[in-house]
Design a protein around this motif. Structure first.
Motif, PDB file in Angstrom:
ATOM      1  N   LEU A   1       0.834  -1.206   0.000  1.00 25.88           N
ATOM      2  CA  LEU A   1       0.000   0.000   0.000  1.00 25.88           C
ATOM      3  C   LEU A   1       0.869   1.256   0.000  1.00 25.88           C
ATOM      4  N   LEU A   2       1.930   1.274   0.796  1.00 28.88           N
ATOM      5  CA  LEU A   2       2.807   2.441   0.830  1.00 28.88           C
ATOM      6  C   LEU A   2       3.476   2.689  -0.518  1.00 28.88           C
ATOM      7  N   LEU A   3       3.872   1.632  -1.185  1.00 31.75           N
ATOM      8  CA  LEU A   3       4.472   1.802  -2.507  1.00 31.75           C
ATOM      9  C   LEU A   3       3.463   2.397  -3.490  1.00 31.75           C
ATOM     10  N   LYS A   4       2.221   1.935  -3.426  1.00 29.99           N
ATOM     11  CA  LYS A   4       1.179   2.474  -4.312  1.00 29.99           C
ATOM     12  C   LYS A   4       0.873   3.933  -3.964  1.00 29.99           C
ATOM     13  N   ILE A   5       0.831   4.240  -2.675  1.00 28.92           N
ATOM     14  CA  ILE A   5       0.540   5.606  -2.229  1.00 28.92           C
ATOM     15  C   ILE A   5       1.609   6.567  -2.723  1.00 28.92           C
ATOM     16  N   ASN A   6       2.851   6.142  -2.697  1.00 33.31           N
ATOM     17  CA  ASN A   6       3.965   7.019  -3.056  1.00 33.31           C
ATOM     18  C   ASN A   6       4.292   7.029  -4.542  1.00 33.31           C
ATOM     19  N   GLN A   7       3.515   6.337  -5.343  1.00 32.67           N
ATOM     20  CA  GLN A   7       3.782   6.271  -6.769  1.00 32.67           C
ATOM     21  C   GLN A   7       3.692   7.644  -7.431  1.00 32.67           C
ATOM     22  N   GLY A   8       2.678   8.387  -7.143  1.00 33.10           N
ATOM     23  CA  GLY A   8       2.543   9.723  -7.705  1.00 33.10           C
ATOM     24  C   GLY A   8       2.168   9.735  -9.173  1.00 33.10           C
ATOM     25  N   ILE A   9       2.067  10.936  -9.704  1.00 35.24           N
ATOM     26  CA  ILE A   9       1.717  11.155 -11.102  1.00 35.24           C
ATOM     27  C   ILE A   9       3.015  11.103 -11.904  1.00 35.24           C
ATOM     28  N   PRO A  10       3.041  10.376 -13.018  1.00 33.92           N
ATOM     29  CA  PRO A  10       4.266  10.341 -13.830  1.00 33.92           C
ATOM     30  C   PRO A  10       4.714  11.758 -14.200  1.00 33.92           C
ATOM     31  N   SER A  11       6.021  11.996 -14.164  1.00 36.76           N
ATOM     32  CA  SER A  11       6.531  13.356 -14.366  1.00 36.76           C
ATOM     33  C   SER A  11       6.181  13.909 -15.740  1.00 36.76           C
ATOM     34  N   ASN A  12       6.189  13.073 -16.792  1.00 40.74           N
ATOM     35  CA  ASN A  12       5.835  13.585 -18.119  1.00 40.74           C
ATOM     36  C   ASN A  12       4.366  14.012 -18.167  1.00 40.74           C
ATOM     37  N   THR A  13       3.498  13.270 -17.485  1.00 43.24           N
ATOM     38  CA  THR A  13       2.080  13.646 -17.411  1.00 43.24           C
ATOM     39  C   THR A  13       1.929  14.954 -16.649  1.00 43.24           C
ATOM     40  N   GLN A  14       2.625  15.071 -15.512  1.00 44.37           N
ATOM     41  CA  GLN A  14       2.549  16.285 -14.708  1.00 44.37           C
ATOM     42  C   GLN A  14       3.071  17.494 -15.486  1.00 44.37           C
ATOM     43  N   ASN A  15       4.170  17.314 -16.217  1.00 42.33           N
ATOM     44  CA  ASN A  15       4.736  18.417 -16.999  1.00 42.33           C
ATOM     45  C   ASN A  15       3.773  18.872 -18.092  1.00 42.33           C
ATOM     46  N   PHE A  16       3.180  17.922 -18.797  1.00 45.77           N
ATOM     47  CA  PHE A  16       2.228  18.263 -19.857  1.00 45.77           C
ATOM     48  C   PHE A  16       1.004  18.959 -19.270  1.00 45.77           C
ATOM     49  N   TYR A  17       0.523  18.455 -18.150  1.00 52.41           N
ATOM     50  CA  TYR A  17      -0.622  19.057 -17.464  1.00 52.41           C
ATOM     51  C   TYR A  17      -0.295  20.499 -17.066  1.00 52.41           C
ATOM     52  N   ASP A  18       0.896  20.708 -16.509  1.00 54.80           N
ATOM     53  CA  ASP A  18       1.313  22.056 -16.105  1.00 54.80           C
ATOM     54  C   ASP A  18       1.380  23.001 -17.301  1.00 54.80           C
ATOM     55  N   GLU A  19       1.874  22.487 -18.439  1.00 56.54           N
ATOM     56  CA  GLU A  19       1.928  23.303 -19.654  1.00 56.54           C
ATOM     57  C   GLU A  19       0.526  23.724 -20.100  1.00 56.54           C
ATOM     58  N   LEU A  20      -0.398  22.760 -20.076  1.00 57.42           N
ATOM     59  CA  LEU A  20      -1.768  23.072 -20.486  1.00 57.42           C
ATOM     60  C   LEU A  20      -2.431  24.054 -19.529  1.00 57.42           C
ATOM     61  N   ILE A  21      -2.170  23.916 -18.241  1.00 55.91           N
ATOM     62  CA  ILE A  21      -2.721  24.857 -17.251  1.00 55.91           C
ATOM     63  C   ILE A  21      -2.175  26.261 -17.507  1.00 55.91           C
ATOM     64  N   ALA A  22      -0.876  26.352 -17.799  1.00 58.80           N
ATOM     65  CA  ALA A  22      -0.273  27.655 -18.090  1.00 58.80           C
ATOM     66  C   ALA A  22      -0.908  28.285 -19.325  1.00 58.80           C
TER      67      ALA A  22
END
Length: 133
Positions: free
Chosen positions: A53-74
């Protein structure tokens, strides 16, 4: 880029100074790796179910997805988002919400296993809780 193995003894302060030199994408990837390492170390001392469970909790959002999302938000904030990008932003928002909902499920299950409240578990793990009003 080639890499070589080099054994160096650094203090945590020296390591932090080296990390400060990383680009933003490299820093995000490094932080994700450090969090995964921390989760693995904690997990090695826990029952198997809690460790998973801890490993799943700490997985997070993939960095490429987060970067693309941040670009679209900007772009959205700058009001330069195209119709296609708007659709992509909506889809990504849905995906991220699903990932976050799964994370809450895992946190809830871990709290149940430990016999504590979700809020107490999040505080124990150093996960910020935010109240939206």
């Amino acid at each position: 880029m080639s890499t070589v193995k080099l054994e160096v003894h650094l203090s945590s302060e020296e390591l932090l100074k080296a990390v400060e030199q990383l680009s933003q994408p490299d820093l995000e990837q490094f932080v994700s790796q450090v969090i995964a390492l921390q989760a693995q170390r904690k997990a090695s001392n826990l029952p198997q179910v809690e460790a998973e469970l801890l490993l799943k909790i700490n997985q997070g959002i993939p960095s490429n997805t987060q970067n693309f999302y941040d670009e679209l938000i900007a772009k959205r904030d700058a009001e330069t988002l195209t119709k296609e990008e708007h659709i992509e932003l909506l889809n990504l928002s849905g995906e991220i919400e699903q990932l976050q909902a799964k994370r809450i499920e895992y946190l809830s299950e871990l709290a149940r296993l430990r016999g504590i409240s979700l809020t107490a578990l999040m505080e124990n793990l150093g996960i910020q809780t935010q109240m939206y009003v």
